[in-house]
Motif scaffolding. Sequence first.
Motif, mmCIF file in Angstrom:
data_model
loop_
_atom_site.group_PDB
_atom_site.id
_atom_site.type_symbol
_atom_site.label_atom_id
_atom_site.label_comp_id
_atom_site.label_asym_id
_atom_site.label_seq_id
_atom_site.Cartn_x
_atom_site.Cartn_y
_atom_site.Cartn_z
ATOM 1 N N ARG A 1 4.998 4.616 3.451
ATOM 2 C CA ARG A 1 6.396 4.802 3.453
ATOM 3 C C ARG A 1 7.213 3.375 3.051
ATOM 4 N N ARG A 2 6.624 2.455 3.833
ATOM 5 C CA ARG A 2 7.205 1.010 3.563
ATOM 6 C C ARG A 2 6.876 0.354 1.882
ATOM 7 N N HIS A 3 5.786 0.764 1.592
ATOM 8 C CA HIS A 3 5.391 -0.002 0.435
ATOM 9 C C HIS A 3 4.879 1.041 -0.845
ATOM 10 N N GLU B 1 2.626 5.186 7.449
ATOM 11 C CA GLU B 1 3.651 4.197 8.074
ATOM 12 C C GLU B 1 3.542 3.192 6.786
ATOM 13 N N TYR B 2 2.490 2.792 6.532
ATOM 14 C CA TYR B 2 2.241 1.803 5.340
ATOM 15 C C TYR B 2 2.609 2.128 3.853
#
Length: 293
Positions: free
Chosen positions: A174-176, A171-172
């Motif tokens: 994908r966002r950053h 998740e991290y």
Amino acid sequence: MAMQSDEMRIFIAVVEAGSLSAAAEVLEQTTSGVSRALTRLEEKLGTSLLTRTTRRMDLTEEGQVFLEQAREIVAAMERAEESIRIRSQKPVGKLRVDASAPFMLHCIVPHVGAFREAYPDIELDLTTNDRFIDLVEQRTDIAIRIGELQDSTLHAKPLTSARLQLLASPEYLRRHGTPKTVKDLDKHQLIGFTQPEGLNNWPLQHEDGDRYPIRPALRASSGETIRQLALHGQGIACLSNFMLDADVKEGRLVRLLEKSHTAFRQQIHAVYYRNTRISRRISCFLDFLQCKL
């Protein structure tokens, strides 16, 4: 003729008691028997160990040298006898073990059932501390310590070593985005330790050396708290592999910058005080745990 251990024990008893008669009383022997044993010992050594008068008894120079060595020999024999004796005993009693929360949860707790089945008469008391503790003050038999040892009053038994790894959740990433180089970490949310500060120097090879000092966006005192923060997508963490392998295997965390990692490994020891004679239950636990790591 070879010396006998009983003769050395008698010599030590005479010195400590201050007279033949006092030593005989301690040893529950006759004074004449103690005197004969002492004479035999001196004949075998070819020298006088004690000067005797009607009022006092003093060590000769040779006696002083021999006394120190005799005490070491007798103590070593007693330790050997004790180690064999306790091996024939059934391990029983309370065992207090302290470790950091991550090591306790990931390396000890999963094996408690098997240990209790193998040693049902050992009563385990398990405590967690993320800082080094005073074993006597905390009434602890064994403490598991990760990293460099500094207390010279402790015995230390090496158990294993752990490699540090950089990880983040899918998740991290994908966002950053995924860092491609060590320098890219400066653009990311990094999760570090409140202390010791040395844990915020990550073992990464880069143009300025093999330790990369980070500026954490988040800090925590516990490795388990940092793991949970990483699992919840709060940033990139650097933690010991023993607490992360299952997360990586299940896809909850992703390893990062593996080619930049150095060969550094954290050493893991079991420690106890030097003046503590290892009981059967302690040696059973250490041998069992080492086989599981």
